[in-house]
Each structure stands twice: as structure tokens, then as C-alpha cells.
Design a protein around this motif. Structure first.
Motif, PDB file in Angstrom:
ATOM      1  N   SER A   1       1.136  -0.984   0.303  1.00 15.99           N
ATOM      2  CA  SER A   1       0.023   0.364   0.285  1.00 15.99           C
ATOM      3  C   SER A   1       0.825   1.004   0.228  1.00 15.99           C
ATOM      4  O   SER A   1       2.287   0.848   0.518  1.00 15.99           O
ATOM      5  N   GLY A   2       0.079   2.279  -0.152  1.00 13.35           N
ATOM      6  CA  GLY A   2       1.228   3.763   0.106  1.00 13.35           C
ATOM      7  C   GLY A   2       2.514   3.313  -0.951  1.00 13.35           C
ATOM      8  O   GLY A   2       2.041   2.930  -2.393  1.00 13.35           O
ATOM      9  N   ASP A   3       3.410   3.824  -1.106  1.00 18.36           N
ATOM     10  CA  ASP A   3       4.567   4.278  -1.898  1.00 18.36           C
ATOM     11  C   ASP A   3       4.933   2.120  -2.095  1.00 18.36           C
ATOM     12  O   ASP A   3       5.917   2.063  -2.870  1.00 18.36           O
ATOM     13  N   TRP A   4       4.385   1.298  -1.232  1.00 13.87           N
ATOM     14  CA  TRP A   4       5.149   0.000  -2.175  1.00 13.87           C
ATOM     15  C   TRP A   4       3.369  -0.627  -2.369  1.00 13.87           C
ATOM     16  O   TRP A   4       3.134  -1.801  -2.200  1.00 13.87           O
ATOM     17  N   ASN A   5       2.754   0.129  -3.096  1.00 13.75           N
ATOM     18  CA  ASN A   5       1.833  -0.778  -3.965  1.00 13.75           C
ATOM     19  C   ASN A   5       2.334  -0.510  -5.138  1.00 13.75           C
ATOM     20  O   ASN A   5       1.634   0.495  -5.620  1.00 13.75           O
ATOM     21  N   LEU A   6       2.836  -1.628  -6.234  1.00 14.92           N
ATOM     22  CA  LEU A   6       3.374  -1.255  -7.152  1.00 14.92           C
ATOM     23  C   LEU A   6       3.463  -2.267  -7.857  1.00 14.92           C
ATOM     24  O   LEU A   6       3.940  -2.752  -9.231  1.00 14.92           O
ATOM     25  N   GLY A   7       2.366  -3.308  -8.294  1.00 13.46           N
ATOM     26  CA  GLY A   7       2.112  -3.661  -8.721  1.00 13.46           C
ATOM     27  C   GLY A   7       0.409  -5.193  -7.982  1.00 13.46           C
ATOM     28  O   GLY A   7       0.302  -4.623  -7.257  1.00 13.46           O
ATOM     29  N   TRP A   8       0.949  -6.712  -9.015  1.00 11.39           N
ATOM     30  CA  TRP A   8      -0.582  -7.105  -8.712  1.00 11.39           C
ATOM     31  C   TRP A   8      -0.108  -7.720  -8.139  1.00 11.39           C
ATOM     32  O   TRP A   8      -0.423  -8.720  -7.110  1.00 11.39           O
TER      33      TRP A   8
ATOM     34  N   PRO B   1      20.549  -2.350  -1.791  1.00 10.33           N
ATOM     35  CA  PRO B   1      21.655  -1.025  -3.158  1.00 10.33           C
ATOM     36  C   PRO B   1      22.702  -1.664  -3.558  1.00 10.33           C
ATOM     37  O   PRO B   1      22.540  -1.791  -5.211  1.00 10.33           O
ATOM     38  N   SER B   2      23.214  -2.148  -2.512  1.00 15.62           N
ATOM     39  CA  SER B   2      25.050  -3.061  -3.629  1.00 15.62           C
ATOM     40  C   SER B   2      24.247  -4.506  -4.528  1.00 15.62           C
ATOM     41  O   SER B   2      24.808  -5.075  -5.219  1.00 15.62           O
ATOM     42  N   ASN B   3      22.717  -4.593  -4.032  1.00 21.19           N
ATOM     43  CA  ASN B   3      22.480  -5.725  -5.315  1.00 21.19           C
ATOM     44  C   ASN B   3      21.044  -5.495  -6.407  1.00 21.19           C
ATOM     45  O   ASN B   3      20.389  -6.437  -5.812  1.00 21.19           O
ATOM     46  N   GLY B   4      21.452  -3.825  -6.606  1.00 19.79           N
ATOM     47  CA  GLY B   4      20.375  -4.150  -7.776  1.00 19.79           C
ATOM     48  C   GLY B   4      19.273  -2.776  -6.685  1.00 19.79           C
ATOM     49  O   GLY B   4      18.255  -2.511  -7.477  1.00 19.79           O
ATOM     50  N   GLY B   5      18.969  -2.523  -5.226  1.00 17.04           N
ATOM     51  CA  GLY B   5      18.388  -2.140  -4.339  1.00 17.04           C
ATOM     52  C   GLY B   5      18.365  -0.720  -5.115  1.00 17.04           C
ATOM     53  O   GLY B   5      19.122  -0.213  -5.700  1.00 17.04           O
ATOM     54  N   TYR B   6      17.833   0.313  -4.498  1.00 16.44           N
ATOM     55  CA  TYR B   6      17.448   1.642  -4.089  1.00 16.44           C
ATOM     56  C   TYR B   6      17.645   2.380  -3.136  1.00 16.44           C
ATOM     57  O   TYR B   6      17.070   3.483  -2.966  1.00 16.44           O
ATOM     58  N   GLY B   7      17.727   1.828  -2.263  1.00 17.63           N
ATOM     59  CA  GLY B   7      17.701   1.732  -0.578  1.00 17.63           C
ATOM     60  C   GLY B   7      16.793   1.876   0.062  1.00 17.63           C
ATOM     61  O   GLY B   7      16.652   3.097   0.650  1.00 17.63           O
ATOM     62  N   ARG B   8      15.932   1.067  -0.497  1.00 16.21           N
ATOM     63  CA  ARG B   8      14.223   1.609   0.245  1.00 16.21           C
ATOM     64  C   ARG B   8      14.246   0.392   1.177  1.00 16.21           C
ATOM     65  O   ARG B   8      14.740  -0.845   1.055  1.00 16.21           O
TER      66      ARG B   8
ATOM     67  N   ASP C   1      13.481   1.437 -10.596  1.00 20.83           N
ATOM     68  CA  ASP C   1      13.389   2.485  -9.830  1.00 20.83           C
ATOM     69  C   ASP C   1      12.142   3.222  -9.566  1.00 20.83           C
ATOM     70  O   ASP C   1      11.613   3.628 -10.607  1.00 20.83           O
ATOM     71  N   PRO C   2      11.881   3.467  -8.775  1.00 26.37           N
ATOM     72  CA  PRO C   2      10.298   3.771  -8.077  1.00 26.37           C
ATOM     73  C   PRO C   2      10.006   5.754  -8.781  1.00 26.37           C
ATOM     74  O   PRO C   2       9.198   6.390  -9.876  1.00 26.37           O
ATOM     75  N   LYS C   3      11.565   6.659  -9.746  1.00 28.73           N
ATOM     76  CA  LYS C   3      11.544   7.395 -10.393  1.00 28.73           C
ATOM     77  C   LYS C   3      11.249   6.968 -11.915  1.00 28.73           C
ATOM     78  O   LYS C   3      10.064   8.212 -12.257  1.00 28.73           O
ATOM     79  N   GLU C   4      11.385   5.661 -12.225  1.00 22.81           N
ATOM     80  CA  GLU C   4      10.744   5.339 -13.876  1.00 22.81           C
ATOM     81  C   GLU C   4       9.814   5.543 -13.958  1.00 22.81           C
ATOM     82  O   GLU C   4       8.876   6.069 -14.815  1.00 22.81           O
ATOM     83  N   GLN C   5       8.835   5.024 -12.660  1.00 22.74           N
ATOM     84  CA  GLN C   5       7.514   4.837 -12.684  1.00 22.74           C
ATOM     85  C   GLN C   5       6.732   6.086 -12.434  1.00 22.74           C
ATOM     86  O   GLN C   5       6.137   6.186 -13.311  1.00 22.74           O
ATOM     87  N   LEU C   6       7.289   7.555 -11.776  1.00 13.96           N
ATOM     88  CA  LEU C   6       6.959   8.749 -11.793  1.00 13.96           C
ATOM     89  C   LEU C   6       7.130   8.838 -12.896  1.00 13.96           C
ATOM     90  O   LEU C   6       6.467   9.415 -13.649  1.00 13.96           O
TER      91      LEU C   6
ATOM     92  N   GLY D   1       3.388   0.763 -11.017  1.00 15.71           N
ATOM     93  CA  GLY D   1       3.014  -0.499 -12.244  1.00 15.71           C
ATOM     94  C   GLY D   1       3.875  -0.114 -12.966  1.00 15.71           C
ATOM     95  O   GLY D   1       5.603   0.835 -12.486  1.00 15.71           O
ATOM     96  N   ALA D   2       4.412  -1.427 -13.963  1.00 14.77           N
ATOM     97  CA  ALA D   2       6.086  -1.321 -14.216  1.00 14.77           C
ATOM     98  C   ALA D   2       6.141  -1.659 -15.713  1.00 14.77           C
ATOM     99  O   ALA D   2       6.512  -2.301 -15.993  1.00 14.77           O
ATOM    100  N   ALA D   3       5.147  -1.130 -16.122  1.00 15.48           N
ATOM    101  CA  ALA D   3       4.909  -1.441 -17.595  1.00 15.48           C
ATOM    102  C   ALA D   3       5.869  -0.928 -19.216  1.00 15.48           C
ATOM    103  O   ALA D   3       5.236  -1.456 -19.868  1.00 15.48           O
TER     104      ALA D   3
END
Length: 521
Positions: free
Chosen positions: A317-324, A357-364, A382-387, A394-396
Motif C-alpha cells: 500500500s502507499g509507496d509500496w503499491n507497485l503491482g499485482w 542497494p549493493s545488489n540492485g536495490g534503491y535504498g528502500r 526504480d520508483p523514479k522511472e515509474q513516476l 506499475g512497471a509496464a
């Protein structure tokens, strides 16, 4: 102009919608026949090149006709290809409990939605390829550009038939354009005949696709994409019986040709393969190309998207509502990694923990979600790409990696080990080490070198390596079946020998009087 831009220009009005349900049942006139004396400029489909480009779009597209994407990239695809593996399932979506029963628990249903969509969309792609091939044949096209387009059509047809024969066994072979329903009401063909058709299509593609594409055509098929797909078919066609030495040799010959071409290399570090900035990288042999324009949500007419990334995003939910939240790793997969293997952190997100982040994360840091403990990191963006895409939930725009050079290396290692002999044993050892060296990324404290001792020992090492190298991809179940390991690994989850194949969907049976159900269903 790259292939995505070409698809944008052509795909929207390119291809007439083909429904195989309609094909096999209601319509009396499927497509109007063009006169044989028509020129390419007269054809409604926009020419052979236009039809070929359209095939790249249709396997991705889930919006407008012909939307085959539901059967190749979305939730009609994931259960069929991955939920039977024991390493992947769907925990996070409360509305998907039936998919756990139907797929992860091996209680298949001939009436289940994904099963029907998968069958339908694969035959749609086949029929679109057949239109291209009939167009070329009717106009007697044999110039170099047309031969490439024909090769593309045959590759896509083989790709669809390989999925179908892996999942259903005997299926109807349709190689001609459909003009009336009875043209498509064919009986099932033996598995050997389906593979013979795949062989013919891929052999033509290998002979006629270019060895490389110009920078303006990145993502378009090349000769080695045909070789790679063909190699994979040789390992699968004897299942559930052991692969014959002849088929191992055929696979090895193709893999060796790809390796010798020196067109590919393993991309490092491992986690970086899955970043959108590294799509079509040095390891990529074929990807489904996706793009989402800035500030246009998925589903908008101006985007060229798929559900591949969105349907596997974290379902919070919120910032972590990233998909299905589909295609969740299981505890079995988490337990499969060797201590310190960086591929686990590159493949799996853990609820309540850092995205590393050392393995592809974004510091979240993920919230302590309880709907699933684990998530697919290979589609995490990356959330910046989604925005920027106007699609924060989503990440279409994520490409689907279909064929990777790592698979070629591990297929070669497996074949060499099974064929045997000192030279092959040494080659297999070297190829396995290439995969492990890339994975350890300079940290010699993990993933120690595996020395060849004997065939059985090295076979086990290759099986382990394939499991973790392709974690959350679409390989595990089929590997278990072809190795003869499905019963021992999956039997406790409900697997029976009949579960190698799905039942034929009810709508297909109802529409085709010559089609019979698979055994034991």
C-alpha cells in the motif's frame, strides 16, 4: 529508429484481430482473400515488413487487437509457465487462491481462465505468422529482405508451438492461412510431428535471419535467436524420458555455434541484467520489447506496454503499491541458494528488509508485508522511472528477458557432460565456472570452483546452477520434467505423471469436433 519506434508507427493499424475461438466456431468468412496479383503496396496489412514488425508487438500487447500479450507476458502466462515449479507461486493476491490450487497444487482445470487464454493467444500468434507466410508465398517473394521477414514469421510460429507442445503435448498443427472455420478444425498431431514442424521453421530461420541487426533495429531477431530456441527444443523433446545422446549432440552443436560467434558475453554484475538501462545488453538474445511514454499510464493508446512488470510488482500500500503481486518466490527457492550467493539478493526481495542497494536495490526498506514474505526482484524498478512514466503503481515499461546467453552456456555444459569424453568434461567444467564466476563477481569467498569428478556429480552441479541462475524465470518446471525429476521433487505437492501436460481447454474442445482431450482428464 529502433524496433519499438517502428512498432509504434505500424502496429496500431497493422493486423486484423484473430480470435481462435471465433476461428474454430462462429464466423463463416475469416479473412478476405487478396487476389494473387496484388502487390505489397496493395495489401491491407502494410506489406511483409509491416506484418513481421507486428509480430513483435502482438506478443506484448494486452490492449488492442490482436492482444496476444495475455498469453505471453501477463497473468494468463505466469501460472502456466512458472507456478508448477515449486519455486514460484502467487501468495499476495487474495483473489488468486484458485491459481494456487489449479497450478501450484496440480489440480488443473480444463475450464480455468489462464489455460484457455494461453491456448487461444498462442494460436492467434500462429495464425498471424501464417498470414505473413501466405502473403509471401502468394506473391512469390524471394528477395533478401522478404526472406528475413519470412524467417521472422517462422521463428514466432516455432516459439508458439514450442510453448504449446511443452504444455499440452499433442496439438493441432496449423501452417496455412484460415479462410473458413473448417480449415482450423484439425486433430492433434503427434509430439514428434510438432517438433518436426518446429525444426523446419527454425532451420529456415537460422539460414535466413541476419547474424546481427543494425543499431536502429535493436531487439529484432537474429540468427542466434533461432539457434538458441532450437537448442532448447532438443533438450525438451524426449521428456519425460531422458534426452537422447543424439539430441544432446544437436543441442551442443547449436550452442557451440553461438559461443563461437562471439556475439554475446555474460553481463556483470548479475543484478544489473534486470535494470531497464541494461535491456538488450550483451547477454540478451531475445527480449519482448516494452516502452511506456512519459506521463501516460498503462492502457493509454500511446504507450507500448505489457503487464509483465506490473503483474509481478510488490502488492503493498502507499509507496509500496507497485503491482499485482503475482509470481512470488517460495521458501523452496530461498533455501536453494548456496551461502553467500549474490544471485539470491538479486532475485528476491524480502518483506521487512532493505532492498539491498549493493545488489540492485534503491535504498528502500520493504514494509513487513504478510501477504507474501518474498517478491520477484527481477521486475523491481526504480520508483523514479515509474513516476517518469506516470505509472507509480506499475512497471509496464519493463522488457521481458526471454533468451539469455547464460542459458546457452549452461545448456552447452549439460550436453558436454552427458555426451562425455575428456574434452567434453573439461569444456563442461569451464562453462559452469563462467556462470559461477560472473555470479560471485570477484568475491572468491563464495561459490567455490566446481571441479569435474564424474558425470553424476557434475550433472547434480549443473542442475543446481540452472535452478538458481534462472530463479523466477520460466525454466524450472520444464527442467524437472525433462530430467525425470518432477515426480521426486514435486510429488509431495500433488504432482502426478499426467501433470506434465495440461488438459485441453473446454472452449477449444467445444469449437473443434476433431480435438480430443488429453489422457486422464
Amino acid at each position: 529508429m529502433n524496433i519499438m519506434q517502428i512498432i509504434k508507427k505500424i502496429f496500431g493499424g497493422l493486423i486484423l484481430f484473430i480470435s481462435t475461438f471465433a476461428l474454430f466456431s462462429g464466423c463463416t468468412k475469416f479473412l478476405d482473400r487478396k487476389p494473387l496479383q496484388a502487390t505489397l503496396s496493395d495489401l491491407n496489412q502494410g506489406g511483409l515488413e509491416g506484418q513481421a514488425i507486428g509480430l513483435y508487438g502482438t506478443i506484448r500487447n494486452s490492449q488492442s487487437a490482436p492482444y496476444c500479450g495475455d498469453g505471453f507476458t501477463s497473468i494468463g502466462y505466469l501460472p502456466m509457465q512458472s507456478f508448477r515449479s515449486g519455486d514460484q507461486t502467487v501468495n499476495a493476491d487474495p483473489g488468486a487462491a484458485g491459481y494456487i490450487t489449479a497450478y501450484s497444487d496440480f489440480q488443473y482445470s480444463k475450464d480455468e481462465w489462464a489455460n484457455g487464454v494461453y491456448w487461444d493467444r498462442h494460436y492467434q500468434l500462429i495464425l498471424l505468422a501464417n498470414i505473413l507466410l501466405q502473403t509471401a508465398d502468394s506473391l512469390k517473394l524471394s528477395d533478401p529482405a522478404s526472406l528475413i521477414n519470412i524467417a521472422e514469421g517462422k521463428w514466432f510460429r516455432a516459439y508458439a508451438y514450442f510453448d504449446l507442445v511443452k504444455n499440452y503435448g499433442e496439438v493441432p498443427i496449423i501452417t496455412k492461412r484460415i479462410y473458413q472455420p473448417s480449415d482450423g478444425q484439425l486433430p492433434k498431431s503427434p509430439v514428434a510431428d510438432v517438433y518436426a514442424q518446429i525444426d523446419a521453421d527454425l532451420s529456415f530461420a537460422e539460414a535466413n535471419l541476419p547474424s546481427a541487426q543494425p543499431s536502429t533495429q535493436v531487439g529484432r531477431l537474429v540468427q542466434n535467436a533461432a539457434r538458441t530456441l532450437h537448442a532448447k527444443t532438443y533438450l525438451m523433446r524426449d521428456a519425460p524420458n531422458p534426452t537422447t545422446l543424439a539430441n544432446y549432440q544437436s543441442c551442443l552443436n547449436l550452442c557451440q555455434a553461438i559461443i563461437d560467434s562471439k556475439q554475446y558475453s555474460l553481463f556483470s554484475p548479475y543484478w544489473a541484467i534486470w535494470k531497464t538501462g541494461n535491456e538488450n545488453c550483451s547477454e540478451s538474445i531475445f527480449e519482448v520489447q516494452c516502452q511506456q511514454n512519459a506521463n501516460t499510464a498503462a492502457g493509454a493508446a500511446t504507450t507500448y506496454w505489457s503487464w509483465w512488470g506490473t503483474c509481478q510488482g510488490v502488492r503493498g500500500s502507499g509507496d509500496w503499491n507497485l503491482g499485482w503481486g503475482w509470481n512470488n518466490p517460495t521458501q523452496n527457492l530461498v533455501n536453494a541458494y548456496e551461502p553467500g550467493d549474490p544471485r539470491m539478493a538479486a532475485t528476491i526481495l524480502f518483506s521487512g528488509q532493505s532492498d539491498d542497494p549493493s545488489n540492485g536495490g534503491y535504498g528502500r526498506t520493504l514494509p513487513p508485508l504478510t501477504n507474501s514474505l518474498y517478491w520477484n526482484k527481477k521486475t523491481y524498478v526504480d520508483p523514479k522511472e515509474q513516476l517518469a512514466a506516470g505509472d507509480p503503481t506499475g512497471a509496464a515499461f519493463v522488457n521481458q528477458r526471454v533468451l539469455r546467453y547464460a542459458d546457452v552456456i549452461l545448456m552447452a555444459a549439460e550436453c558436454a557432460n552427458e555426451i562425455g569424453g575428456a574434452a567434453n568434461d573439461s569444456a563442461a567444467e569451464g562453462w559452469l565456472e563462467q556462470i559461477r564466476a560472473r555470479a560471485r563477481n570477484g568475491n572468491n569467498a563464495v561459490l567455490p570452483y566446481v571441479q569435474y569428478v564424474n558425470q553424476a556429480q557434475f550433472r547434480a552441479a549443473i542442475k543446481q546452477e540452472r535452478r538458481v541462475e534462472f530463479g523466477m524465470e520460466m525454466e524450472r518446471f520444464y527442467d524437472l520434467v525433462r530430467w525425470g525429476d518432477a515426480q521426486s521433487v514435486l510429488g509431495g505437492m500433488g504432482y502426478q505423471p499426467k501433470n506434465e501436460y495440461y488438459p485441453i481447454p473446454t472452449p477449444a474442445l467445444s469449437a473443434n469436433p476433431n480435438l480430443v482431450q488429453n489422457p486422464n482428464y
